[in-house]
Design an enzyme around this catalytic site. Structure first.
Site, short mmCIF file in Angstrom:
data_model
loop_
_atom_site.label_atom_id
_atom_site.label_comp_id
_atom_site.label_asym_id
_atom_site.label_seq_id
_atom_site.Cartn_x
_atom_site.Cartn_y
_atom_site.Cartn_z
N LYS A 10 0.83 -1.21 0.00
CA LYS A 10 0.00 0.00 0.00
C LYS A 10 0.87 1.27 0.00
O LYS A 10 2.09 1.19 0.19
CB LYS A 10 -0.91 -0.03 1.23
CG LYS A 10 -2.03 -1.09 1.17
CD LYS A 10 -2.77 -1.10 2.51
CE LYS A 10 -4.13 -1.76 2.43
NZ LYS A 10 -4.83 -1.69 3.75
N TYR A 50 -12.73 -2.09 -2.24
CA TYR A 50 -13.22 -2.18 -0.86
C TYR A 50 -14.75 -2.14 -0.77
O TYR A 50 -15.28 -1.84 0.29
CB TYR A 50 -12.61 -1.05 -0.03
CG TYR A 50 -11.15 -1.30 0.35
CD1 TYR A 50 -10.79 -2.42 1.11
CD2 TYR A 50 -10.14 -0.44 -0.05
CE1 TYR A 50 -9.47 -2.67 1.45
CE2 TYR A 50 -8.81 -0.68 0.29
CZ TYR A 50 -8.49 -1.80 1.05
OH TYR A 50 -7.17 -2.04 1.39
N ASN A 113 -1.40 0.32 7.37
CA ASN A 113 -0.97 -1.05 7.69
C ASN A 113 -0.19 -1.74 6.58
O ASN A 113 -0.17 -2.97 6.51
CB ASN A 113 -2.16 -1.89 8.15
CG ASN A 113 -3.24 -1.97 7.09
OD1 ASN A 113 -3.09 -1.44 5.99
ND2 ASN A 113 -4.31 -2.66 7.40
N HIS A 116 -2.01 -5.17 1.67
CA HIS A 116 -3.31 -5.81 1.50
C HIS A 116 -3.10 -7.24 1.02
O HIS A 116 -2.20 -7.50 0.22
CB HIS A 116 -4.15 -5.07 0.44
CG HIS A 116 -5.35 -5.88 0.01
ND1 HIS A 116 -6.51 -5.91 0.74
CD2 HIS A 116 -5.54 -6.73 -1.03
CE1 HIS A 116 -7.37 -6.74 0.15
NE2 HIS A 116 -6.80 -7.25 -0.92
N GLU A 127 -10.67 -9.64 -6.75
CA GLU A 127 -9.63 -8.59 -6.66
C GLU A 127 -8.61 -8.74 -7.79
O GLU A 127 -8.19 -7.73 -8.38
CB GLU A 127 -8.94 -8.66 -5.29
CG GLU A 127 -9.87 -8.23 -4.17
CD GLU A 127 -9.32 -8.53 -2.78
OE1 GLU A 127 -8.17 -9.00 -2.67
OE2 GLU A 127 -10.06 -8.31 -1.80
P1 IDP Z 1 -7.50 -6.48 6.33
O1 IDP Z 1 -6.71 -5.54 5.45
O2 IDP Z 1 -6.66 -6.99 7.50
O3 IDP Z 1 -8.18 -7.58 5.56
P2 IDP Z 1 -10.17 -5.31 6.61
O4 IDP Z 1 -11.00 -5.46 7.83
O5 IDP Z 1 -10.57 -6.08 5.40
O6 IDP Z 1 -8.66 -5.61 7.02
O7 IDP Z 1 -10.14 -3.75 6.25
C1 IDP Z 1 -9.64 -3.32 5.03
C2 IDP Z 1 -8.73 -2.13 5.27
O8 IDP Z 1 -9.51 -1.04 5.76
C3 IDP Z 1 -7.64 -2.37 6.32
O9 IDP Z 1 -6.49 -2.99 5.81
C4 IDP Z 1 -7.37 -0.94 6.76
O10 IDP Z 1 -6.53 -0.28 5.82
C5 IDP Z 1 -8.75 -0.31 6.71
N1 IDP Z 1 -9.43 -0.41 8.01
C6 IDP Z 1 -10.06 -1.48 8.52
N2 IDP Z 1 -10.58 -1.23 9.74
C7 IDP Z 1 -10.26 0.05 9.99
C8 IDP Z 1 -10.53 0.93 11.10
O11 IDP Z 1 -11.15 0.55 12.10
N3 IDP Z 1 -10.03 2.19 11.00
C9 IDP Z 1 -9.34 2.63 9.93
N4 IDP Z 1 -9.08 1.85 8.86
C10 IDP Z 1 -9.54 0.59 8.88
MG MG Z 2 -9.74 -7.55 4.17
#
Ligand code: IDP
Ligand code: MG
Length: 153
Positions: A10, A50, A113, A116, A127
């Protein structure tokens, strides 16, 4: 059964000069790179990527985040690659991810983070189709595939 998954370094991973480090983990694990593209994800593409999170409080934020600066988008292949790569990535944010995982080792943010990875065969198929056409996905064999994938039977 060989699986494919979509992995994205990312924008924060690129801006923090970590692309090589993160890619190297998958390469050393023995996953096979099947496609790769360096690109800035558009807002429109981010919304499709997303779409499953549409309506959640973080949806607009994650769309903005992933389209804010270039990303490195890849398809990696191996038996069980989806589950293995999710384990290698760790929990969603670095502050709660285990040390030894990508997010655990390189991030302590609660908003960014680094990476992805698809979370199921269904999401991987969707995807991969968003970022790559079938003719951009390359099939080939590793010369050491017996040593990498052999079962000793
Ligand atoms: P993942 O990337 O671990 O699969 P997901 O729950 O699918 O996590 O969420 C997709 C992306 O959305 C996350 O990687 C993160 O960048 C963002 N995200 C998820 N939850 C939060 C949150 O509570 N606050 C801010 N960003 C979030
Ligand atoms: Mg996810």
């Amino acid at each position: 059964m060989t699986q494919r998954t979509l992995i994205i370094v990312k924008p924060d991973g690129m801006q923090r000069h970590l692309a090589g480090e993160l890619i190297s983990r998958f390469e050393k694990k023995g996953f096979k790179l099947a496609a790769a593209k360096f690109m800035q994800i558009t807002e429109q593409l981010a919304r499709k990527h997303y779409h499953i999170h549409e309506g959640k409080p973080f949806f607009e934020g994650v769309v903005k985040y992933i389209s804010s600066s270039p990303s490195f988008v890849m398809v990696w292949e191996a038996e069980g690659v989806i589950e293995m790569s999710r384990k290698m990535m760790g929990a969603t944010f670095g502050y709660e991810a285990q040390p030894g995982t990508i997010r655990g080792d390189y991030s302590c943010s609660r908003g960014y983070n680094l990476i992805h990875g698809s979370d199921s065969e269904q999401s991987a198929e969707y995807e991969i189709g968003l970022y790559f056409s079938p003719d951009e996905i390359v099939s080939y064999d590793f010369a050491d595939s017996d040593w990498l994938y052999g079962k000793n039977d």
